[in-house]
Enzyme design. Structure first.
Site, PDB file in Angstrom:
ATOM      1  N   PHE A 120     157.816  35.856  65.281  1.00  0.00           N
ATOM      2  CA  PHE A 120     157.830  34.543  65.914  1.00  0.00           C
ATOM      3  C   PHE A 120     156.525  34.209  66.619  1.00  0.00           C
ATOM      4  O   PHE A 120     156.182  33.030  66.787  1.00  0.00           O
ATOM      5  CB  PHE A 120     158.974  34.460  66.936  1.00  0.00           C
ATOM      6  CG  PHE A 120     158.706  35.242  68.205  1.00  0.00           C
ATOM      7  CD1 PHE A 120     157.998  34.678  69.257  1.00  0.00           C
ATOM      8  CD2 PHE A 120     159.151  36.549  68.336  1.00  0.00           C
ATOM      9  CE1 PHE A 120     157.740  35.402  70.420  1.00  0.00           C
ATOM     10  CE2 PHE A 120     158.900  37.277  69.487  1.00  0.00           C
ATOM     11  CZ  PHE A 120     158.188  36.706  70.532  1.00  0.00           C
ATOM     12  N   GLU A 160     152.279  45.975  60.302  1.00  0.00           N
ATOM     13  CA  GLU A 160     151.533  45.519  61.480  1.00  0.00           C
ATOM     14  C   GLU A 160     152.521  45.469  62.643  1.00  0.00           C
ATOM     15  O   GLU A 160     153.307  44.528  62.762  1.00  0.00           O
ATOM     16  CB  GLU A 160     150.927  44.134  61.236  1.00  0.00           C
ATOM     17  CG  GLU A 160     149.847  44.102  60.179  1.00  0.00           C
ATOM     18  CD  GLU A 160     148.544  44.717  60.622  1.00  0.00           C
ATOM     19  OE1 GLU A 160     148.463  45.123  61.792  1.00  0.00           O
ATOM     20  OE2 GLU A 160     147.615  44.795  59.805  1.00  0.00           O
ATOM     21  N   CYS A 183     150.653  40.674  69.697  1.00  0.00           N
ATOM     22  CA  CYS A 183     150.561  42.118  69.501  1.00  0.00           C
ATOM     23  C   CYS A 183     149.245  42.644  70.057  1.00  0.00           C
ATOM     24  O   CYS A 183     149.135  43.829  70.390  1.00  0.00           O
ATOM     25  CB  CYS A 183     150.727  42.485  68.034  1.00  0.00           C
ATOM     26  SG  CYS A 183     149.602  41.622  66.928  1.00  0.00           S
TER      27      CYS A 183
END
Length: 512
Positions: A162, A264, A298
């Protein structure tokens, strides 16, 4: 604020009986309803039907058939079609960027930046379409030629998260398409509308070029859709972006069938600040890395490792900088920080704050759940900073929220050891004007992350370099450099143009 219904209409998404209509775009399904709520104001934007297993099977059948056609189109011509995709994204940059901001909650500038990232990867892929190079090698056998070439691998499954609802998909899809693959995209169930908008744009280009619609397919739904992709031997590569537990599950499933995965996953990114650092550059870099996208990248900065002689000065500057942050509607450009994605994320924020306090951490910028006018969605939190030890269990864990940990060090060896002493290995940075310190940080005895920066923060990667990390981050590489090789299969070819049959390694085999 711009009328979101008007934005959806421009993007080809029309509300119908509380659901949506997107014309002829190729997406599934006919299953349970997914409701898309905006964390900005808590309003329901639309309902989307999730895929059923029968929808999935139809999608894979269509994709597999399309691959047989798409792979035979010369790579430069595939690149030309991707160029047209980039042009269409340029036309709808404002609308799509606004939708990204509203559906996901990131600032409008970041939403527009995400669409720009899609445009940039299209440009990169166009050039790449004429550069899918193989090597030529000298054969040890006379009158032999040896070389390698790269071929498409087939259907690529893309599972996106998201926090970057469109950009990370594009990193995979644009490269996969110029490589000759077809794509099945499973977007986050938290951001389905941005995915449908992209699919509408892409399918329009494919249709205009008389390309089979199965080249680009979208699979709406939850975890089960990802499991279908991971376990399906018809999917040559599964590229998955998300949490480490999710990636571990995908990786194990794909490995059992000896397929390929590109993972990832989580990050626990640190910035080292040395005594020689230019704090006028370092502090803005730290703050943006920690609070950008409300700490839901991230590559968000989670830990600041500061040398003890400048520790108090850095702490004072951070407190002052955080006091200047404006938190609110991300579509209003004066706001620095928008909401978390949903109330579940807010609970994770609260739980992390509790664990930091239990472990002995001290907050120097206080956490808070924001309420009242402008915060009606219940998804807004205050970015906070805590003094901690790297050994705390909660510090070893990635929390997708704007929580920054402040850690003290004595010398650079200790700082690098602290930075590396977490399970994740995505992004890292050092602020220093000392060449020896920067070179040590970048050396084999320095950062163990896939990304290591000097005098910039941990977030904001450009598409020209390969993106990804090590350890529990998964080891995958996307976007630039030679990341394209993940989407192709290598073939070594040897041609004998002589009249004899000499064998390698001098082996003799004579008959007759």
């Amino acid at each position: 604020m711009t009328d979101i219904k008007e934005i959806l209409d421009r993007l080809g998404i029309k509300p119908v009986n509380n659901g949506i209509s997107t014309g002829q775009i190729n997406w599934a399904g006919k299953g349970a309803v997914i409701e898309s709520f905006s964390p900005v104001d808590g309003q329901k934007i639309a309902e989307v039907a999730a895929a059923e297993r029968s929808d999935y099977e139809q999608i894979i059948e269509k994709s597999t058939a399309a691959f047989k056609v798409w792979k035979l189109i010369p790579a430069p011509k595939r690149g030309e079609i991707v160029r047209q995709m980039g042009d269409e994204l340029r036309k709808f940059k404002s609308e799509l960027g606004t939708l990204v901001s509203y559906e996901m909650g990131k600032s409008l500038q970041e939403g527009l930046g995400e669409v720009q990232e899609m445009i940039d990867i299209c440009d990169f892929a166009v050039g790449l379409s004429r550069q899918l190079y193989g090597l030529s090698m000298h054969s040890e056998r006379p009158q032999h030629r040896m070389y390698e070439q790269w071929h498409p691998i087939g259907v690529v499954g893309i599972i996106s998260a998201f926090n970057f609802p469109v950009a990370v998909w594009s990193w995979n899809a644009m490269l996969a398409w110029v490589c000759g693959d077809v794509c099945v995209w499973k977007p986050s169930e938290k951001t389905p509308l941005t995915a449908l908008a992209c699919q509408h744009i892409i399918e329009t280009v494919l249709k205009n070029n008389e390309v089979p619609e199965g080249v680009s397919c979208i699979l709406t739904g939850g975890r089960e859709c990802g499991e279908w992709l991971a376990n399906d031997p018809k999917i040559a590569l599964v590229s998955a972006t998300g949490s480490t537990p999710m990636g571990r599950s995908v990786g194990e499933a794909v490995a059992r069938r000896l397929g390929r995965s590109l993972l990832e996953l989580g990050g626990n990114n640190a910035i080292i600040v040395t005594p020689s650092a230019d704090l006028n550059v370092a502090v803005p870099g730290i703050v943006f890395g920690a609070v950008g996208t409300a700490g839901q990248r991230c590559t968000s900065t989670r830990r600041i490792i500061v040398q003890e002689d400048i520790y108090e000065e850095v702490k004072k500057r951070l407190v002052k900088a955080y006091a200047q942050l404006c938190i609110g509607n991300p579509l209003e450009t004066h706001n620095h920080v928008g909401p978390l994605i949903d109330k579940s994320a807010v609970k994770q924020y609260q739980e992390t704050v509790r664990k930091v306090k239990e472990a002995g951490g001290t907050f120097i910028v206080m956490p808070e759940i924001l309420s009242g006018e402008g915060y009606e969605s219940g998804c807004y939190v205050a970015p906070c900073v805590a003094e901690v030890a790297n050994s705390y269990a909660i510090v070893q864990h990635e929390t997708f929220a704007p929580i920054l940990y402040l850690i003290k060090y004595r010398d650079l060896d200790e700082a690098i050891e602290i930075q590396n002493d977490v399970p994740q290995g995505l992004s890292s940075a050092i602020f220093t004007l000392n060449m020896r310190e920067s070179e040590q940080f970048l050396s084999q005895s320095g950062s163990d992350c896939g990304i290591a920066n000097v005098n910039i923060g941990t977030s904001g990667a450009e598409i020209g370099g390969a993106f990804g990390g090590e350890k529990e981050t998964g080891g995958g590489r996307e976007s630039g450099s030679d990341a394209w090789k993940a989407y192709m299969r290598r073939q070594t070819n040897t041609i004998n143009y002589g009249t004899a049959l000499p064998l390698a390694q001098g082996i003799k085999f004579e008959i007759g």
